[in-house]
Design an enzyme around this catalytic site. Structure first.
Site, PDB file in Angstrom:
ATOM      1  CB  SER A  76      -0.864  -0.012   1.267  1.00 55.60           C
ATOM      2  OG  SER A  76      -1.443   1.250   1.494  1.00 55.60           O
ATOM      3  CE1 TYR A  98      -4.893  -1.793   4.773  1.00 55.15           C
ATOM      4  CE2 TYR A  98      -3.686   0.228   4.327  1.00 55.15           C
ATOM      5  CZ  TYR A  98      -4.363  -0.883   3.874  1.00 55.15           C
ATOM      6  OH  TYR A  98      -4.516  -1.095   2.521  1.00 55.15           O
TER       7      TYR A  98
HETATM    8  P1  NAI Z   1     -11.954  -5.193  -0.481  1.00 51.93           P
HETATM    9  O1  NAI Z   1     -12.522  -4.956   0.868  1.00 51.93           O
HETATM   10  O2  NAI Z   1     -12.816  -4.977  -1.663  1.00 51.93           O
HETATM   11  O3  NAI Z   1     -11.348  -6.650  -0.612  1.00 51.93           O
HETATM   12  C1  NAI Z   1     -10.753  -7.326   0.439  1.00 51.93           C
HETATM   13  C2  NAI Z   1     -11.352  -8.718   0.479  1.00 51.93           C
HETATM   14  O4  NAI Z   1     -10.654  -9.483   1.452  1.00 51.93           O
HETATM   15  C3  NAI Z   1     -12.838  -8.749   0.856  1.00 51.93           C
HETATM   16  O5  NAI Z   1     -13.535  -9.536  -0.099  1.00 51.93           O
HETATM   17  C4  NAI Z   1     -12.843  -9.407   2.213  1.00 51.93           C
HETATM   18  O6  NAI Z   1     -14.009 -10.168   2.459  1.00 51.93           O
HETATM   19  C5  NAI Z   1     -11.602 -10.290   2.112  1.00 51.93           C
HETATM   20  N1  NAI Z   1     -11.085 -10.693   3.411  1.00 51.93           N
HETATM   21  C6  NAI Z   1     -10.939  -9.957   4.516  1.00 51.93           C
HETATM   22  N2  NAI Z   1     -10.457 -10.714   5.518  1.00 51.93           N
HETATM   23  C7  NAI Z   1     -10.284 -11.954   5.013  1.00 51.93           C
HETATM   24  C8  NAI Z   1      -9.830 -13.165   5.548  1.00 51.93           C
HETATM   25  N3  NAI Z   1      -9.482 -13.280   6.847  1.00 51.93           N
HETATM   26  N4  NAI Z   1      -9.771 -14.244   4.755  1.00 51.93           N
HETATM   27  C9  NAI Z   1     -10.148 -14.163   3.463  1.00 51.93           C
HETATM   28  N5  NAI Z   1     -10.604 -13.044   2.895  1.00 51.93           N
HETATM   29  C10 NAI Z   1     -10.682 -11.949   3.664  1.00 51.93           C
HETATM   30  O7  NAI Z   1     -10.657  -4.266  -0.554  1.00 51.93           O
HETATM   31  P2  NAI Z   1      -9.577  -4.116  -1.715  1.00 51.93           P
HETATM   32  O8  NAI Z   1      -9.425  -2.694  -1.989  1.00 51.93           O
HETATM   33  O9  NAI Z   1      -9.858  -5.036  -2.811  1.00 51.93           O
HETATM   34  O10 NAI Z   1      -8.259  -4.603  -0.957  1.00 51.93           O
HETATM   35  C11 NAI Z   1      -7.454  -5.669  -1.445  1.00 51.93           C
HETATM   36  C12 NAI Z   1      -6.041  -5.509  -0.917  1.00 51.93           C
HETATM   37  O11 NAI Z   1      -5.459  -4.336  -1.496  1.00 51.93           O
HETATM   38  C13 NAI Z   1      -5.978  -5.331   0.602  1.00 51.93           C
HETATM   39  O12 NAI Z   1      -4.830  -5.976   1.082  1.00 51.93           O
HETATM   40  C14 NAI Z   1      -5.814  -3.831   0.747  1.00 51.93           C
HETATM   41  O13 NAI Z   1      -5.177  -3.507   1.950  1.00 51.93           O
HETATM   42  C15 NAI Z   1      -4.950  -3.535  -0.461  1.00 51.93           C
HETATM   43  N6  NAI Z   1      -4.963  -2.148  -0.864  1.00 51.93           N
HETATM   44  C16 NAI Z   1      -6.113  -1.564  -1.319  1.00 51.93           C
HETATM   45  C17 NAI Z   1      -6.092  -0.233  -1.722  1.00 51.93           C
HETATM   46  C18 NAI Z   1      -7.290   0.472  -2.251  1.00 51.93           C
HETATM   47  O14 NAI Z   1      -7.210   1.692  -2.469  1.00 51.93           O
HETATM   48  N7  NAI Z   1      -8.409  -0.201  -2.483  1.00 51.93           N
HETATM   49  C19 NAI Z   1      -4.861   0.571  -1.641  1.00 51.93           C
HETATM   50  C20 NAI Z   1      -3.718  -0.155  -1.161  1.00 51.93           C
HETATM   51  C21 NAI Z   1      -3.786  -1.460  -0.797  1.00 51.93           C
END
Ligand code: NAI
Length: 289
Positions: free
Chosen positions: A157, A170
Site C-alpha cells: 500500500s 494497517y
Molecule cells: P476489499 O474490501 O474490496 O477486498 C478485500 C477482500 O478481502 C474482501 O472480499 C474481504 O471479504 C476479504 N477478506 C478480509 N479478511 C479476510 C480473511 N481473513 N480471509 C479471506 N478473505 C478476507 O478491498 P480491496 O481494496 O480489494 O483490498 C485488497 C487488498 O489491497 C488489501 O490488502 C488492501 O489492503 C490492499 N490495498 C487496497 C487499496 C485500495 O485503495 N483499495 C490501496 C492499497 C492497498
C-alpha cells in the site's frame, strides 16, 4: 518474420487469489483469466464467493463451451485460519492440478486514533495482512517448490511508505508486507519462486470507500495526486498480470507502486483542476504576478 513473444500470456497457469470476491482481488482474478490463467478465488463469505464466480464467468465469457472443466472456481477461505488456507490450496490442486500464482489480496482496514488502538485491533489487522499472507505463501510455496516454479504477489500500500493518519495498525502491517516480500524473494528464488508486491494508490473499494469518496480526506488525496483522480481496479490488475507473466521473469523482491504519481508528488501547487492552479493558463498568470 520473427515470432512474436508471448510476454503476457498466462495460458496453462493456475492462480489463487485471496480476497478475490471483491475489489482489487476480483479485478486481478478477472485480468488473470482474460490472459489465459485458470483462477480460484477465495474469500470468507461463501455466498459472496459463489456470486463472484458467476459474475467472473459471465464477464470473461469462459466456461460456456465446456462447463465440465471450468477455468474459474471459488472456495470459502479465511486467511487467519491455517486449516482453511490448506483446504483452499488443496482445492486449487484438485480443480486445476497445479498452482503457479498466489495473489494475497485479502485485507481489512481500521481507522482509529492511535491512543485508542487496542492491541487486539492491531493483532487482527496484522493477522490478516501479514500472517495471513505468510500462511498462504507457505501453503502455496510447498506446492510451487515441488514444481520448481511459482510467483507470489502481495498487496502492499501507499501506507507501506508514508503515513495516512489514524491507520497505524494497517500501516504497520503494510510495512511488514514489504519485509515479508523481500524475505520470500530472497529465500525462495532458489526454488524457482519469485515474490513481488504491488503498492496501489487509492482505488475506491469496500475497504476504503467511506473514507475517501466525497470526504475531505479524499479531496486532499486527489489534490496530492498528479493524475488528480482515484485509480480503478483494472489498473492494479495490469500490474498483477505483468508480475505473473513471463515478461517479469527476472523481477523478484520488487514493490511496484501504482498510484497515479502520488508518491512522486511533494510540496507545491496541486494539479487538481478545482484548485485553479491546475490549469496551464492560471499557472502562467501566477508566474507573471
Ligand atoms: P476489499 O474490501 O474490496 O477486498 C478485500 C477482500 O478481502 C474482501 O472480499 C474481504 O471479504 C476479504 N477478506 C478480509 N479478511 C479476510 C480473511 N481473513 N480471509 C479471506 N478473505 C478476507 O478491498 P480491496 O481494496 O480489494 O483490498 C485488497 C487488498 O489491497 C488489501 O490488502 C488492501 O489492503 C490492499 N490495498 C487496497 C487499496 C485500495 O485503495 N483499495 C490501496 C492499497 C492497498
Amino acid at each position: 518474420m520473427a515470432k512474436r513473444e508471448q510476454w503476457f500470456d498466462l495460458s496453462g497457469k493456475v492462480a489463487v487469489v485471496t480476497g478475490g470476491a471483491s475489489g482489487l482481488g476480483y479485478a486481478i482474478a478477472r485480468a488473470l483469466v482474460l490472459h489465459g490463467a485458470k483462477v480460484l478465488i477465495g474469500s470468507r463469505t461463501t455466498d459472496k464467493v459463489e456470486a463472484a464466480v458467476k459474475q467472473l464467468r459471465r464477464e470473461t465469457e469462459t466456461d460456456a463451451a465446456d462447463s465440465s472443466s471450468p477455468v474459474v472456481a471459488g472456495v470459502g477461505l479465511d486467511v487467519t485460519n491455517e486449516a482453511s488456507v490448506a483446504k483452499a490450496m488443496q482445492r486449487a490442486m484438485d480443480h486445476f492440478g497445479r498452482l503457479d500464482v498466489l495473489v494475497n489480496s485479502a485485507g481489512v482496514m481500521l481507522r482509529k486514533p492511535t491512543f485508542e488502538l487496542e492491541p487486539a485491533d492491531f493483532n487482527r489487522i496484522y493477522d490478516t495482512h501479514v500472517t495471513g499472507s505468510l500462511r498462504c505463501a507457505q501453503a502455496a510455496g510447498h506446492l510451487m517448490r515441488e514444481q520448481h516454479a511459482g510467483c507470489i504477489i502481495n498487496l502492499a500500500s501507499i501506507s507501506s511508505f508514508v503515513d495516512l493518519i489514524e491507520v497505524a495498525a494497517y500501516a504497520a502491517a503494510k510495512n511488514a508486507v514489504l519485509g515479508l516480500t523481500r524475505s520470500l524473494a530472497n529465500e525462495w528464488a532458489k526454488h524457482g519462486i519469485r515474490t513481488n508486491a504491488i503498492a496501489p494508490g487509492f482505488i475506491p473499494t469496500e475497504i476504503n470507500r467511506s473514507m475517501i469518496e466525497k470526504t475531505d480526506r479524499g479531496r486532499r488525496i486527489l489534490e496530492h495526486t498528479p493524475m488528480a483522480r482515484f485509480g480503478e481496479g483494472k489498473e492494479i490488475a495490469g500490474a498483477a498480470v505483468f508480475l505473473a507473466s513471463p515478461a517479469a521473469s527476472f523481477i523478484n523482491g520488487h514493490t511496484l507502486v501504482v498510484d497515479g504519481g502520488y508518491m512522486a508528488s511533494g510540496i507545491g501547487d496541486s494539479v487538481a483542476w478545482w484548485t485553479g492552479s491546475g490549469s496551464p493558463q492560471v499557472q502562467q498568470q501566477q508566474m507573471q504576478q
